[in-house]
Design an enzyme around this catalytic site. Structure first.
Site, mmCIF file in Angstrom:
data_model
loop_
_atom_site.group_PDB
_atom_site.id
_atom_site.type_symbol
_atom_site.label_atom_id
_atom_site.label_comp_id
_atom_site.label_asym_id
_atom_site.label_seq_id
_atom_site.Cartn_x
_atom_site.Cartn_y
_atom_site.Cartn_z
ATOM 1 N N GLY A 63 0.439 -1.146 -0.287
ATOM 2 C CA GLY A 63 -0.466 -0.029 0.026
ATOM 3 C C GLY A 63 0.902 1.114 -0.578
ATOM 4 O O GLY A 63 1.568 1.735 -1.032
ATOM 5 N N PHE B 138 -3.114 -1.832 -8.114
ATOM 6 C CA PHE B 138 -3.677 -0.409 -8.504
ATOM 7 C C PHE B 138 -2.845 0.558 -9.570
ATOM 8 O O PHE B 138 -3.293 1.513 -8.562
ATOM 9 C CB PHE B 138 -3.827 0.321 -6.584
ATOM 10 C CG PHE B 138 -5.003 -0.472 -5.903
ATOM 11 C CD1 PHE B 138 -6.309 -1.303 -6.014
ATOM 12 C CD2 PHE B 138 -4.206 -0.726 -4.282
ATOM 13 C CE1 PHE B 138 -6.470 -2.102 -5.057
ATOM 14 C CE2 PHE B 138 -5.021 -1.759 -3.507
ATOM 15 C CZ PHE B 138 -5.759 -2.115 -3.632
ATOM 16 N N GLU C 270 2.817 15.548 -7.714
ATOM 17 C CA GLU C 270 1.567 14.100 -7.714
ATOM 18 C C GLU C 270 0.973 14.608 -7.106
ATOM 19 O O GLU C 270 -1.193 14.537 -7.070
ATOM 20 C CB GLU C 270 2.718 12.359 -7.476
ATOM 21 C CG GLU C 270 0.866 11.080 -7.001
ATOM 22 C CD GLU C 270 1.278 9.814 -6.998
ATOM 23 O OE1 GLU C 270 0.484 9.269 -6.977
ATOM 24 O OE2 GLU C 270 2.721 9.968 -7.142
ATOM 25 N N GLY D 166 -33.364 12.901 -5.562
ATOM 26 C CA GLY D 166 -33.284 11.597 -5.822
ATOM 27 C C GLY D 166 -32.810 11.471 -7.318
ATOM 28 O O GLY D 166 -32.339 10.602 -7.998
ATOM 29 N N GLY E 91 -1.054 7.626 -1.392
ATOM 30 C CA GLY E 91 -1.029 8.183 -0.512
ATOM 31 C C GLY E 91 -2.247 8.276 0.545
ATOM 32 O O GLY E 91 -3.244 9.477 0.017
ATOM 33 N N THR E 92 -2.838 7.493 1.157
ATOM 34 C CA THR E 92 -4.134 7.711 1.615
ATOM 35 C C THR E 92 -3.701 9.099 2.739
ATOM 36 O O THR E 92 -2.511 9.676 3.097
ATOM 37 C CB THR E 92 -4.025 6.357 2.415
ATOM 38 O OG1 THR E 92 -3.052 6.644 4.092
ATOM 39 C CG2 THR E 92 -4.102 5.472 2.068
ATOM 40 N N GLU F 238 -4.578 9.290 5.410
ATOM 41 C CA GLU F 238 -4.292 9.229 6.947
ATOM 42 C C GLU F 238 -2.487 8.913 6.932
ATOM 43 O O GLU F 238 -1.585 9.574 7.593
ATOM 44 C CB GLU F 238 -4.086 7.450 7.533
ATOM 45 C CG GLU F 238 -5.306 7.457 7.776
ATOM 46 C CD GLU F 238 -6.351 7.574 6.622
ATOM 47 O OE1 GLU F 238 -7.694 7.575 6.803
ATOM 48 O OE2 GLU F 238 -6.208 6.946 5.491
#
Length: 388
Positions: free
Chosen positions: A133, A158, A243, A341, A365-366, A368
């Site tokens: 990850g 990914f 990035e 709706g 990069g998350t 977190e």
């Protein structure tokens, strides 16, 4: 448009890009969203227009323009409502090609960068792994030197353009015992023996091909090493600024698109004998959302200005991605609510926008991980420096 950063030439470029996208891309978006495959012909058309060469040297067919042309490209790609198509384009132009330009030698640039600029070759960047990850230093893919070549083994996941690209820019450990100081960067042709790719099924970004890639004793010529052996981690970190800023710009642009669409809808939708943009609760909500979007946009422009001057803005770019992607999710969630709706229907843009936006706080990069990086910079006074 903000004249602090954008000149008349920038504005003319934006109009030309808008016309191109409406003519060549928008009519095909629904098909590409359904098939998950983008026609190869559009890459060549992007190349012919010079859109892939915006920031690259004229010696290899580029235009050598400033980063605000890139901002325009990113913003307009977000406003055709296909996060997958946009990702395929910018992952090629600013992930794979950034490494080719920065670390590739003249031969590599002639073989890979020049045809990438013309749209004849498509690239992908392979860093993330199934077990790693955001932990780049913990990657397990190895490249063992044997004579005049390296033997590559491992897997990546990914990876945008991971199935249909022509070449792969790959991070692998050449000296695993050295941890992050043992990572190197290679460029590898897709059609060499031992490379296989599996297409992944995703919540959003449906038009792009996201792949899991396996390397089984892949022989890579030593000449395909980019930069210095063991410096790969430094190269990766150095390019994180661009990035992360790209993902921050993408975020403010899709939030702006969502707000513009929602406001148009609200000005036409009637309830209780008046258009819903006249209801105070909704008006005040829009005011808050628009303010958040504008603050992120102005910050992103400021960071772009500094990066364009050559400053090392890893902290600010990290802040950009962290804040803008969270803002975009919140704005789009509320804009879907404004449509009621209809916001939940696929015939309207908000459902896709909501799905596509959700990856913003995960990819590259998350949030977190970004908070931990910023904590180290702000609290622990850690300094990140350019690769040497």
């Amino acid at each position: 448009m903000n004249n602090m950063y954008f000149t008349e030439e920038h504005n003319l470029f934006r109009k030309s890009l808008q016309d191109f996208l409406q003519k060549e891309v928008v009519p095909n978006i629904e098909t590409w969203e359904k098939t998950g495959s983008i026609d190869r012909s559009i890459w060549k058309k992007f190349g012919d227009m010079g859109f892939f060469g915006i920031n690259y040297p004229e010696a290899y067919g580029g235009l050598n323009l400033d980063l605000f042309y890139t901002v325009i490209l990113l913003e307009e790609l977000q406003k055709i409502n296909s996060g997958g198509f946009a990702a395929a384009i910018w992952a090629h132009a600013y992930l794979a090609m950034t490494h080719l330009n920065a670390e590739g030698d003249h031969t590599i640039k002639q073989k890979y960068l020049a045809p990438s600029i013309t749209g004849d070759k498509i690239g992908c960047l392979c860093i993330t792994e199934p077990f790693g990850g955001s932990d780049v230093a913990g990657m397990r893919t190895t490249a063992v030197k044997e004579g005049d070549h390296y033997v590559l083994n491992g897997s990546k996941t990914f990876i945008t353009n991971g199935v249909y690209s022509d070449y792969l820019v790959i991070a692998a450990k050449t000296n695993p015992e050295l941890g992050n100081k043992g990572i190197s960067i290679f460029v590898v042709d897709r059609d060499v023996d031992g490379i296989s790719a599996t297409k992944l099924d995703k919540l959003g970004w449906r038009a792009s091909d996201t792949g899991e890639i396996a390397f089984d004793n892949v022989k890579v010529p030593a000449s395909n090493l980019m930069g210095k052996e063991g410096k790969g981690f430094s190269y990766i970190v150095q390019h994180f600024s661009l990035e992360r800023l790209i993902m921050g710009v993408n975020a403010h642009a899709r939030a702006e698109f969502a707000l513009e669409y929602a406001l148009k809808y609200m000005s036409e939708r009637q309830a209780f004998n008046k258009t819903i943009d006249k209801f105070q609760a909704l008006r005040h909500n829009v005011a808050d959302l628009y303010t958040d979007m504008e603050i992120c946009k102005e910050f992103n422009y400021s960071v772009t200005y500094r990066l364009n001057k050559g400053e090392y803005v890893v902290k600010e770019a990290t802040m950009s991605k962290l804040k803008a992607t969270k803002m975009a999710d919140e704005v789009i969630y509320q804009c879907l609510q404004f449509l009621g709706g209809y916001g939940y229907m696929e015939d309207y843009p908000m459902a896709r926008l909501l799905r596509d936006s959700r990856l913003g706080t995960i990819g590259g990069g998350t949030s977190e991980i970004l908070r931990e990086i910023l904590s180290k910079i702000i609290i622990d006074k850690k300094e990140y420096k350019p690769a040497t």
